[in-house]
Write a protein that holds these residues in place. Sequence first.
Motif, PDB file in Angstrom:
ATOM      1  N   UNK A  50      42.362  38.242  53.467  1.00 19.23           N
ATOM      2  CA  UNK A  50      43.854  38.344  52.894  1.00 19.23           C
ATOM      3  C   UNK A  50      44.770  39.722  53.784  1.00 19.23           C
ATOM      4  N   UNK A  51      44.451  40.829  53.986  1.00 24.90           N
ATOM      5  CA  UNK A  51      45.013  42.200  54.305  1.00 24.90           C
ATOM      6  C   UNK A  51      45.737  42.671  55.012  1.00 24.90           C
ATOM      7  N   UNK A  52      45.551  41.404  56.148  1.00 28.64           N
ATOM      8  CA  UNK A  52      46.747  41.194  57.037  1.00 28.64           C
ATOM      9  C   UNK A  52      48.299  40.434  57.095  1.00 28.64           C
ATOM     10  N   UNK A  53      47.575  38.955  55.919  1.00 28.07           N
ATOM     11  CA  UNK A  53      48.860  38.987  55.424  1.00 28.07           C
ATOM     12  C   UNK A  53      49.800  39.453  54.432  1.00 28.07           C
ATOM     13  N   UNK A  62      49.611  58.878  54.607  1.00 28.79           N
ATOM     14  CA  UNK A  62      49.742  59.086  55.375  1.00 28.79           C
ATOM     15  C   UNK A  62      50.151  57.462  55.864  1.00 28.79           C
ATOM     16  N   UNK A  63      51.018  57.544  57.457  1.00 27.27           N
ATOM     17  CA  UNK A  63      50.696  56.237  58.144  1.00 27.27           C
ATOM     18  C   UNK A  63      50.161  55.868  58.777  1.00 27.27           C
ATOM     19  N   UNK A  64      49.241  54.455  58.210  1.00 26.97           N
ATOM     20  CA  UNK A  64      47.778  53.865  59.024  1.00 26.97           C
ATOM     21  C   UNK A  64      48.188  52.640  59.623  1.00 26.97           C
ATOM     22  N   UNK A  65      46.926  52.299  60.607  1.00 28.35           N
ATOM     23  CA  UNK A  65      46.901  51.204  60.913  1.00 28.35           C
ATOM     24  C   UNK A  65      45.816  50.187  59.541  1.00 28.35           C
ATOM     25  N   UNK A  66      46.419  49.416  60.095  1.00 29.77           N
ATOM     26  CA  UNK A  66      45.245  47.938  59.020  1.00 29.77           C
ATOM     27  C   UNK A  66      43.590  48.358  58.565  1.00 29.77           C
ATOM     28  N   UNK A  67      43.433  48.533  60.121  1.00 22.71           N
ATOM     29  CA  UNK A  67      41.724  49.049  60.231  1.00 22.71           C
ATOM     30  C   UNK A  67      41.776  49.625  59.391  1.00 22.71           C
ATOM     31  N   UNK A 122      39.901  50.929  56.385  1.00 23.85           N
ATOM     32  CA  UNK A 122      38.504  51.366  55.599  1.00 23.85           C
ATOM     33  C   UNK A 122      38.634  52.760  54.414  1.00 23.85           C
ATOM     34  N   UNK A 123      39.762  53.194  54.097  1.00 22.92           N
ATOM     35  CA  UNK A 123      39.679  54.187  53.143  1.00 22.92           C
ATOM     36  C   UNK A 123      39.581  53.551  51.785  1.00 22.92           C
ATOM     37  N   UNK A 124      40.389  51.726  52.081  1.00 24.35           N
ATOM     38  CA  UNK A 124      40.283  51.321  50.316  1.00 24.35           C
ATOM     39  C   UNK A 124      38.433  50.543  49.884  1.00 24.35           C
ATOM     40  N   UNK A 164      51.646  51.402  59.901  1.00 32.77           N
ATOM     41  CA  UNK A 164      52.038  51.638  59.159  1.00 32.77           C
ATOM     42  C   UNK A 164      52.636  52.598  58.382  1.00 32.77           C
ATOM     43  N   UNK A 165      54.043  52.649  57.543  1.00 31.90           N
ATOM     44  CA  UNK A 165      54.343  53.985  56.766  1.00 31.90           C
ATOM     45  C   UNK A 165      55.169  53.374  55.544  1.00 31.90           C
ATOM     46  N   UNK A 166      54.758  53.624  54.236  1.00 34.15           N
ATOM     47  CA  UNK A 166      55.601  53.638  52.723  1.00 34.15           C
ATOM     48  C   UNK A 166      57.239  53.761  53.400  1.00 34.15           C
ATOM     49  N   UNK A 167      57.697  53.023  52.522  1.00 30.90           N
ATOM     50  CA  UNK A 167      59.372  53.249  52.598  1.00 30.90           C
ATOM     51  C   UNK A 167      59.597  53.462  50.999  1.00 30.90           C
ATOM     52  N   UNK A 168      60.412  54.168  51.171  1.00 34.16           N
ATOM     53  CA  UNK A 168      61.367  54.192  49.338  1.00 34.16           C
ATOM     54  C   UNK A 168      61.281  53.028  48.836  1.00 34.16           C
TER      55      UNK A 168
END
Length: 216
Positions: free
Chosen positions: A48-51, A22-27, A31-33, A79-83
Amino acid sequence: MATKRKVNNLLALAILSVIIERPMHRYEIASKLRERGKDQDMDIKWGSLYTVVQNMVKAGFLEPVGSEREGARPERVIYRITDEGRAEMADWTRELIATPVTEHDAFTAGLSVIGALPPDEVIELLATRIAALDAIIAGIRRELDGLAGTLPRLFVIETEYGLAMLEAEAAWARSWRAELVDGTFPDLALWRQMHTGGMAPSDVVEMVERGMQAPE
């Protein structure tokens, strides 16, 4: 041959593996990782996650779809993943599973210069390593036993693989240590002479280059 990736950082693959849900923000991604122990499966550098996220947006694998703000906290872009991101994740996973890659680790590096230490010391060092490996193996087995019946095996398969590799390393270390202890390692006499003053390292190199047999 490995594919030249637009974002050649395993953190990118880890991000895709959670944001595909699902769409998520960086934080939330971070957290999920952490929650799923991805930092144990991959060499993740959290700084380096932001970059990496920004590079994935540029590559077309992620796209911003909105933002949110909680209290006085800075605005968080979602953000969301694209095709293209889904295709990249699938292709990258195929490559990692199907294509063997030589990976150098610290133990291999140590073994490559093991002659710098006398064999009796190596025997003790191997005993220390084997004990440490046994403790790690026992801990992983307890973890897997605790998860049995509560989590599909699909989600712990990488832990099973890691356990198998540790067990193989421990078995090899035991076998080689046994050769050193009982004197059946074929180069033991030469090795000992290198540390008792009977043969200089340069003499050993010259002997090997000439294809000569080690002294008994």
